[in-house]
Design a protein around this motif. Structure first.
Motif, short mmCIF file in Angstrom:
data_model
loop_
_atom_site.label_atom_id
_atom_site.label_comp_id
_atom_site.label_asym_id
_atom_site.label_seq_id
_atom_site.Cartn_x
_atom_site.Cartn_y
_atom_site.Cartn_z
N SER A 73 0.84 -1.20 0.00
CA SER A 73 0.00 0.00 0.00
C SER A 73 0.87 1.25 0.00
CB SER A 73 -0.91 0.02 1.23
OG SER A 73 -1.79 -1.07 1.21
N LEU A 74 0.48 2.21 -0.80
CA LEU A 74 1.22 3.46 -0.95
C LEU A 74 0.30 4.62 -0.57
CD1 LEU A 74 4.01 4.51 -2.15
CD2 LEU A 74 2.67 5.07 -4.20
N ARG A 75 0.75 5.44 0.37
CA ARG A 75 0.01 6.65 0.73
C ARG A 75 0.45 7.75 -0.22
NH1 ARG A 75 0.13 9.05 6.75
NH2 ARG A 75 2.26 8.38 6.47
N VAL A 76 -0.53 8.47 -0.79
CA VAL A 76 -0.23 9.46 -1.82
C VAL A 76 -0.97 10.76 -1.52
CG1 VAL A 76 -0.36 9.97 -4.29
CG2 VAL A 76 0.00 7.63 -3.54
N LEU A 77 -0.25 11.85 -1.66
CA LEU A 77 -0.84 13.19 -1.64
C LEU A 77 -1.05 13.61 -3.08
CD1 LEU A 77 -1.38 16.04 -0.19
CD2 LEU A 77 0.98 16.54 -0.88
N VAL A 78 -2.26 14.06 -3.43
CA VAL A 78 -2.54 14.63 -4.75
C VAL A 78 -3.27 15.93 -4.49
CG1 VAL A 78 -3.66 14.34 -6.98
CG2 VAL A 78 -2.69 12.35 -5.82
N GLY A 79 -2.63 17.04 -4.83
CA GLY A 79 -3.19 18.34 -4.48
C GLY A 79 -3.14 18.50 -2.98
N GLU A 80 -4.30 18.56 -2.35
CA GLU A 80 -4.38 18.66 -0.89
C GLU A 80 -5.05 17.43 -0.28
OE1 GLU A 80 -3.15 21.19 1.12
OE2 GLU A 80 -2.17 21.74 -0.75
N ALA A 103 5.33 4.77 1.67
CA ALA A 103 4.66 3.52 2.02
C ALA A 103 3.59 3.86 3.06
CB ALA A 103 5.67 2.53 2.58
N ALA A 104 2.42 3.25 2.94
CA ALA A 104 1.36 3.51 3.91
C ALA A 104 1.83 3.02 5.28
CB ALA A 104 0.08 2.79 3.49
N PRO A 105 1.34 3.65 6.36
CA PRO A 105 1.77 3.26 7.70
C PRO A 105 1.62 1.75 7.92
CG PRO A 105 0.46 5.25 7.81
CD PRO A 105 0.38 4.76 6.39
N GLY A 106 2.69 1.13 8.41
CA GLY A 106 2.69 -0.29 8.69
C GLY A 106 2.78 -1.19 7.47
N CYS A 107 3.02 -0.59 6.31
CA CYS A 107 3.02 -1.38 5.06
C CYS A 107 4.31 -1.19 4.27
CB CYS A 107 1.86 -0.93 4.16
SG CYS A 107 0.24 -1.22 4.86
#
Length: 165
Positions: A73-80, A103-107
């Motif tokens: 899992s990937l945490r992504v910011l797009v704009g706000e 990387a998403a937390p814990g992933c």
């Protein structure tokens, strides 16, 4: 594999022949880097360790950046807005759109990235690896911003999200 003519020749990079650049948080596998008359593209694969931060908030003026999550899992910011991409998810971020990823937390996350049009970015990716390994001055990244079309911006939303994890 490097090529200057994407319109006339197939491009093949064998997994066992691809260059890799590793740092404490990720391994990048450099696949294709072209900037030929058809616009070209750059494609690489990044495997992020658990909790690894991929890139701070930035945008590109010319390229669309494509993300395909192979696993994890990937945490992504797009704009706000912050979202989590999971295995099989695809995201296209158009030029001038601030974005960041980790990387998403814990992933862990295994992600295929493509930039189009391409502009020979492998040297930038190599520079990132050398900075992350402490072999190069981080100022070199800021100095290369125009050359590689990576324009860093401040994002309080992203800073807060990283601090909370």
């Amino acid at each position: 594999m490097d090529s200057n003519d994407t319109n006339h020749a197939p491009l093949l990079t064998r997994a066992d022949e691809a260059e890799t650049s590793a740092d404490p948080s990720s391994v990048m596998t450099l696949l294709v880097d072209t900037d030929g008359p058809g616009g070209g593209f750059t494609t690489y694969r990044s495997t992020f360790a658990e909790g690894a931060v991929g890139a701070p908030a930035h945008f590109h003026t010319k390229a669309t950046e494509l993300f395909f999550v192979i696993s994890g899992s990937l945490r992504v910011l797009v704009g706000e807005e912050i979202t989590v991409l999971n295995a099989g998810d695809f995201l296209a971020v158009p030029p001038h759109t601030p974005h960041a990823f980790a990387a998403a937390p814990g992933c862990r996350a295994d992600v295929l990235f493509t930039f189009t049009p391409g502009m020979a970015r492998f040297d930038y990716l190599r520079l990132l690896g050398s900075v992350m390994r402490g072999e190069a001055d981080p100022k070199k990244i800021a100095e290369s911003s125009e050359r590689y079309d990576n324009h860093y911006v401040d994002s309080p939303v992203w800073r807060d999200a990283l601090a909370a994890s």
